[in-house]
Design an enzyme around this catalytic site. Sequence first.
Site, PDB file in Angstrom:
ATOM      1  N   GLU A 181      -0.478  -0.916  -3.920  1.00 39.77           N
ATOM      2  CA  GLU A 181      -1.823  -1.492  -3.987  1.00 39.77           C
ATOM      3  C   GLU A 181      -1.820  -3.003  -4.172  1.00 39.77           C
ATOM      4  O   GLU A 181      -2.804  -3.666  -3.848  1.00 39.77           O
ATOM      5  CB  GLU A 181      -2.648  -0.813  -5.080  1.00 39.77           C
ATOM      6  CG  GLU A 181      -2.161  -1.075  -6.485  1.00 39.77           C
ATOM      7  CD  GLU A 181      -3.010  -0.390  -7.530  1.00 39.77           C
ATOM      8  OE1 GLU A 181      -3.099  -0.914  -8.646  1.00 39.77           O
ATOM      9  OE2 GLU A 181      -3.580   0.686  -7.242  1.00 39.77           O
TER      10      GLU A 181
ATOM     11  N   GLY B  95      25.328 -15.265 -11.108  1.00 41.13           N
ATOM     12  CA  GLY B  95      25.396 -16.306 -12.120  1.00 41.13           C
ATOM     13  C   GLY B  95      24.407 -16.101 -13.256  1.00 41.13           C
ATOM     14  O   GLY B  95      24.604 -16.607 -14.352  1.00 41.13           O
TER      15      GLY B  95
ATOM     16  N   GLU C  23      21.266  -7.762 -10.680  1.00 38.92           N
ATOM     17  CA  GLU C  23      20.647  -6.974  -9.613  1.00 38.92           C
ATOM     18  C   GLU C  23      21.671  -6.651  -8.523  1.00 38.92           C
ATOM     19  O   GLU C  23      22.292  -7.539  -7.949  1.00 38.92           O
ATOM     20  CB  GLU C  23      19.480  -7.718  -8.973  1.00 38.92           C
ATOM     21  CG  GLU C  23      18.862  -6.924  -7.829  1.00 38.92           C
ATOM     22  CD  GLU C  23      17.816  -7.702  -7.037  1.00 38.92           C
ATOM     23  OE1 GLU C  23      16.994  -7.034  -6.385  1.00 38.92           O
ATOM     24  OE2 GLU C  23      17.826  -8.930  -7.063  1.00 38.92           O
TER      25      GLU C  23
ATOM     26  N   GLU D 210       6.406   0.498   3.432  1.00 42.77           N
ATOM     27  CA  GLU D 210       6.125  -0.864   3.893  1.00 42.77           C
ATOM     28  C   GLU D 210       5.808  -0.951   5.378  1.00 42.77           C
ATOM     29  O   GLU D 210       5.039  -1.811   5.785  1.00 42.77           O
ATOM     30  CB  GLU D 210       7.306  -1.789   3.571  1.00 42.77           C
ATOM     31  CG  GLU D 210       7.424  -2.119   2.111  1.00 42.77           C
ATOM     32  CD  GLU D 210       8.388  -3.240   1.825  1.00 42.77           C
ATOM     33  OE1 GLU D 210       8.811  -3.958   2.757  1.00 42.77           O
ATOM     34  OE2 GLU D 210       8.740  -3.398   0.643  1.00 42.77           O
TER      35      GLU D 210
END
Length: 187
Positions: A143, A120, A124, A101
């Site tokens: 890309e 909730g 993740e 990045e």
Amino acid sequence: MNPNKPEHLYEKTISSQSIYEGRIIKVKVDEVLLPNGNTAKREIVHHQGAVAIIPLTDDGRLVAVRQFRKPLEKVIVEIPAGKLEPGEDPLSCAKRELEEETGYTAAHYEKLSAFYTSPGFADELLHVYVAKGLVKGESRPDEDEFVDLLELTLEEAHELHQAGEICDAKTVVALFHWENQMLRARG
């Protein structure tokens, strides 16, 4: 009742139905038995997990990216981050995402924390690293990823937060950590 094992709060899964499987998330609906004997439905998003990096330059700036986020329908400023590949080590992912990045590599990584982003409805787990000893290189975004690179002072970052341009949880957590680190360094 053992306060460290609050079984009286658990919800037992009665049934589970997968309703969507995509590249980034899977969604299911579980029917659960509640502690009071009633049943309820729970919509659950499964995510592989992710990393976020707080890259700090030697002159005290935060390396951030500005990008469009479709769910918000706006451009925001964030710390670099990315999803884990299946079985990938979080530190390896942090190193890869920082370089892809921003183009930066780092001599030192320190794990700051790991937290669930939205317990909730999602599982993740986000691993957060501080990266120092940065060396600038060539970025290689995916890309379908379009970003502007920023190097911000703490004051500039707070201004962006106040203006609503820094508005995601991981970057707000990064700002609080960065400011706390600077306050401790001042004594």
